[in-house]
Design a protein around this motif. Structure first.
Motif, PDB file in Angstrom:
ATOM      1  N   VAL A 114       0.841  -1.192   0.000  1.00  0.00           N
ATOM      2  CA  VAL A 114       0.000   0.000   0.000  1.00  0.00           C
ATOM      3  C   VAL A 114       0.881   1.248   0.000  1.00  0.00           C
ATOM      4  O   VAL A 114       1.298   1.726   1.061  1.00  0.00           O
ATOM      5  CB  VAL A 114      -0.947   0.011   1.210  1.00  0.00           C
ATOM      6  N   PRO A 115       1.199   1.797  -1.174  1.00  0.00           N
ATOM      7  CA  PRO A 115       1.954   3.052  -1.220  1.00  0.00           C
ATOM      8  C   PRO A 115       1.045   4.230  -0.869  1.00  0.00           C
ATOM      9  O   PRO A 115      -0.092   4.324  -1.348  1.00  0.00           O
ATOM     10  CB  PRO A 115       2.423   3.132  -2.676  1.00  0.00           C
ATOM     11  N   LEU A 116       1.545   5.149  -0.043  1.00  0.00           N
ATOM     12  CA  LEU A 116       0.810   6.350   0.326  1.00  0.00           C
ATOM     13  C   LEU A 116       1.721   7.559   0.183  1.00  0.00           C
ATOM     14  O   LEU A 116       2.923   7.463   0.426  1.00  0.00           O
ATOM     15  CB  LEU A 116       0.305   6.262   1.766  1.00  0.00           C
ATOM     16  N   THR A 117       1.137   8.665  -0.216  1.00  0.00           N
ATOM     17  CA  THR A 117       1.868   9.928  -0.214  1.00  0.00           C
ATOM     18  C   THR A 117       1.137  10.892   0.715  1.00  0.00           C
ATOM     19  O   THR A 117      -0.084  10.824   0.865  1.00  0.00           O
ATOM     20  CB  THR A 117       1.972  10.553  -1.619  1.00  0.00           C
ATOM     21  N   CYS A 118       1.895  11.781   1.314  1.00  0.00           N
ATOM     22  CA  CYS A 118       1.318  12.762   2.230  1.00  0.00           C
ATOM     23  C   CYS A 118       1.811  14.144   1.829  1.00  0.00           C
ATOM     24  O   CYS A 118       3.018  14.368   1.683  1.00  0.00           O
ATOM     25  CB  CYS A 118       1.713  12.443   3.668  1.00  0.00           C
ATOM     26  N   ARG A 119       0.874  15.068   1.630  1.00  0.00           N
ATOM     27  CA  ARG A 119       1.190  16.408   1.143  1.00  0.00           C
ATOM     28  C   ARG A 119       0.631  17.471   2.080  1.00  0.00           C
ATOM     29  O   ARG A 119      -0.410  17.283   2.713  1.00  0.00           O
ATOM     30  CB  ARG A 119       0.600  16.610  -0.261  1.00  0.00           C
ATOM     31  N   ALA A 120       1.318  18.599   2.091  1.00  0.00           N
ATOM     32  CA  ALA A 120       0.853  19.737   2.880  1.00  0.00           C
ATOM     33  C   ALA A 120      -0.203  20.535   2.132  1.00  0.00           C
ATOM     34  O   ALA A 120      -0.924  21.332   2.735  1.00  0.00           O
ATOM     35  CB  ALA A 120       2.036  20.635   3.233  1.00  0.00           C
ATOM     36  N   ALA A 121      -0.307  20.337   0.816  1.00  0.00           N
ATOM     37  CA  ALA A 121      -1.327  21.001   0.009  1.00  0.00           C
ATOM     38  C   ALA A 121      -2.023  19.947  -0.842  1.00  0.00           C
ATOM     39  O   ALA A 121      -1.455  18.896  -1.152  1.00  0.00           O
ATOM     40  CB  ALA A 121      -0.696  22.076  -0.884  1.00  0.00           C
ATOM     41  N   ARG A 122      -3.239  20.224  -1.221  1.00  0.00           N
ATOM     42  CA  ARG A 122      -3.987  19.268  -2.033  1.00  0.00           C
ATOM     43  C   ARG A 122      -3.295  19.013  -3.376  1.00  0.00           C
ATOM     44  O   ARG A 122      -2.727  19.930  -3.973  1.00  0.00           O
ATOM     45  CB  ARG A 122      -5.408  19.782  -2.298  1.00  0.00           C
ATOM     46  N   ALA A 175      -3.027  21.268   8.060  1.00  0.00           N
ATOM     47  CA  ALA A 175      -3.710  20.073   7.578  1.00  0.00           C
ATOM     48  C   ALA A 175      -2.849  19.395   6.519  1.00  0.00           C
ATOM     49  O   ALA A 175      -2.159  20.059   5.737  1.00  0.00           O
ATOM     50  CB  ALA A 175      -5.079  20.435   7.009  1.00  0.00           C
ATOM     51  N   ARG A 176      -2.878  18.068   6.495  1.00  0.00           N
ATOM     52  CA  ARG A 176      -2.114  17.300   5.517  1.00  0.00           C
ATOM     53  C   ARG A 176      -3.041  16.325   4.816  1.00  0.00           C
ATOM     54  O   ARG A 176      -4.052  15.891   5.383  1.00  0.00           O
ATOM     55  CB  ARG A 176      -0.942  16.576   6.193  1.00  0.00           C
ATOM     56  N   TYR A 177      -2.678  15.957   3.587  1.00  0.00           N
ATOM     57  CA  TYR A 177      -3.551  15.175   2.728  1.00  0.00           C
ATOM     58  C   TYR A 177      -2.867  13.866   2.345  1.00  0.00           C
ATOM     59  O   TYR A 177      -1.752  13.869   1.809  1.00  0.00           O
ATOM     60  CB  TYR A 177      -3.924  15.984   1.493  1.00  0.00           C
ATOM     61  N   LEU A 178      -3.550  12.770   2.627  1.00  0.00           N
ATOM     62  CA  LEU A 178      -3.008  11.434   2.410  1.00  0.00           C
ATOM     63  C   LEU A 178      -3.627  10.844   1.147  1.00  0.00           C
ATOM     64  O   LEU A 178      -4.856  10.759   1.031  1.00  0.00           O
ATOM     65  CB  LEU A 178      -3.334  10.551   3.616  1.00  0.00           C
ATOM     66  N   TYR A 179      -2.766  10.440   0.192  1.00  0.00           N
ATOM     67  CA  TYR A 179      -3.236   9.956  -1.104  1.00  0.00           C
ATOM     68  C   TYR A 179      -2.781   8.523  -1.380  1.00  0.00           C
ATOM     69  O   TYR A 179      -1.740   8.083  -0.889  1.00  0.00           O
ATOM     70  CB  TYR A 179      -2.718  10.851  -2.232  1.00  0.00           C
ATOM     71  N   ASP A 180      -3.579   7.836  -2.187  1.00  0.00           N
ATOM     72  CA  ASP A 180      -3.189   6.541  -2.734  1.00  0.00           C
ATOM     73  C   ASP A 180      -2.003   6.780  -3.663  1.00  0.00           C
ATOM     74  O   ASP A 180      -2.133   7.435  -4.704  1.00  0.00           O
ATOM     75  CB  ASP A 180      -4.373   5.937  -3.489  1.00  0.00           C
TER      76      ASP A 180
END
Length: 376
Positions: free
Chosen positions: A67-75, A97-102
């Motif tokens: 399960v790879p995930l990326t986490c960003r400070a902006a959308r 706020a941080r955004y967690l993506y597939d």
């Protein structure tokens, strides 16, 4: 060093995974334990990139998922469909706020994965390490994350836990310009990578398959197509490289509790191609007879790919005993036979795609394409 996955994230992942096409436990809610993971570096410094290995024990047999995930400070622009969760700082949202993506839907992950392969880096697993640390939106370069590969072990070595990039391409494929995920897949997630040269001119695109369900042992999709490509076969796309991995697995007794196998595979992408597996699935769905197409696949493949290939355990490029496609991988032949005759076998073993040997529906203008077909 990053800390463990937070309880909030672990509470979100089971419901999210259960909705994914690649989740094998249909109708179940995953019972997840994180058994390890690796971190990749984003050259642009915009995202934290991590690959988690999650053990699901909701079924009769435990299953390991990548399960790879990326986490960003902006959308991520255009990435709402791949948003796993929004992580609120201090519980009040807004700034922080941080955004967690597939991960496969994030170009940062595609860039990092391709870099791991082409630069033949090594990334070590850490059973306690997680991709998300709360104190900083981005990590500094760490020698514990990924390094140029200096090893002599492959997918069967079982030396520790980690991941290695292996480059097969002899030329530079170019720089990533854009990426997108191929829809409609079940057990894999395939990333289409658009490339450009130093002047911005488009180059041949690549397809990178991320294997979601991990199994101990080499993946035929990698072994067979790499062997055919190395032998100069014109019936498979050129291989770019792959990622091999080693992870904890109590069932891998031969590896002393360490499983070994392939995590990802990159090769040339042929636009407008529909592989034989999808043709077979379409035939099953519509009740059409697939036997003529399956026989044609074997007859066209056999004469070219029956020549010897150095290092292949069966001595020929396809690793097959004959030209009939059901002989390609004898342990799975029963399930393939059912699809070949247009009959679904829901109780049969999971089948590796028949494009392990060659791709079927190809326009006549390309010598590697056996017959025309709609786009993938």
């Amino acid at each position: 060093m990053p800390g463990p996955l937070t309880p909030d994230i672990m509470a979100i992942l089971p419901q999210w995974m259960a909705r994914q096409r690649w989740y094998a436990g249909k109708g179940r809610t995953p019972v997840l334990t994180r058994i390890g993971g690796i971190g990749l570096e984003d050259p642009a410094g915009e995202a934290d990139i991590d690959i988690h290995l999650l053990l699901d024990e909701s079924g009769r047999m435990p299953t390991t998922y990548q399960v790879p995930l990326t986490c960003r400070a902006a959308r991520l622009t255009g990435g709402d469909h791949a948003l796993v969760a929004t992580l609120q700082a201090g519980g009040d949202g807004g700034e922080g706020a941080r955004y967690l993506y597939d991960g496969p839907h994030d170009p940062a992950f595609a860039t990092a994965l391709l870099r791991l392969i082409l630069e033949e880096k090594t990334a070590t697993f850490d059973r306690e390490q997680s991709p998300l640390r709360e104190q900083s939106p981005h990590r500094e370069q760490s020698p514990d994350r990924e390094q140029p590969a200096d090893r002599d072990h492959g997918p069967e070595s079982g030396q520790g836990c980690g991941a290695d990039g292996h480059r097969l391409a002899k030329t530079d494929p170019g720089e990533l310009r854009d990426s997108r995920v191929l829809t409609g897949e079940q057990s894999n997630t395939s990333i289409i990578i658009d490339l450009a040269d130093a002047l911005g001119n488009p180059l041949k695109p690549l397809i990178c398959k991320v294997f979601r369900v991990l199994h101990h042992g080499q993946n035929p999709d990698v072994v067979v197509q790499s062997a055919l490509s190395a032998a100069g076969s014109t019936r498979v796309p050129d291989s770019i490289g792959y990622v091999s991995g080693r992870w904890p697995d109590e069932q891998a007794s031969a590896g002393h509790g360490i499983a070994t196998g392939h995590l990802a595979y990159a090769q040339e992408f042929l636009p407008g191609v529909q592989d034989a597996w999808r043709v077979a699935l379409a035939a099953v769905a519509t009740g059409e007879d697939f036997s003529t197409q399956a026989r044609s696949l074997g007859q066209r493949r056999g004469p070219r790919d029956a020549r010897p290939v150095h290092g292949h355990p069966r001595g020929n490029a396809a690793g097959c005993r004959g030209t009939d496609p059901e002989h390609a991988f004898p342990p799975r032949r029963g399930a393939f036979r059912g699809a070949r005759h247009g009959r679904a076998r829901p109780d049969g073993p999971r089948v590796h795609r028949s494009d392990l040997v060659c791709q079927m529906a190809r326009p006549a203008t390309d010598p590697r394409r056996l017959s025309s077909g709609p786009g993938a």
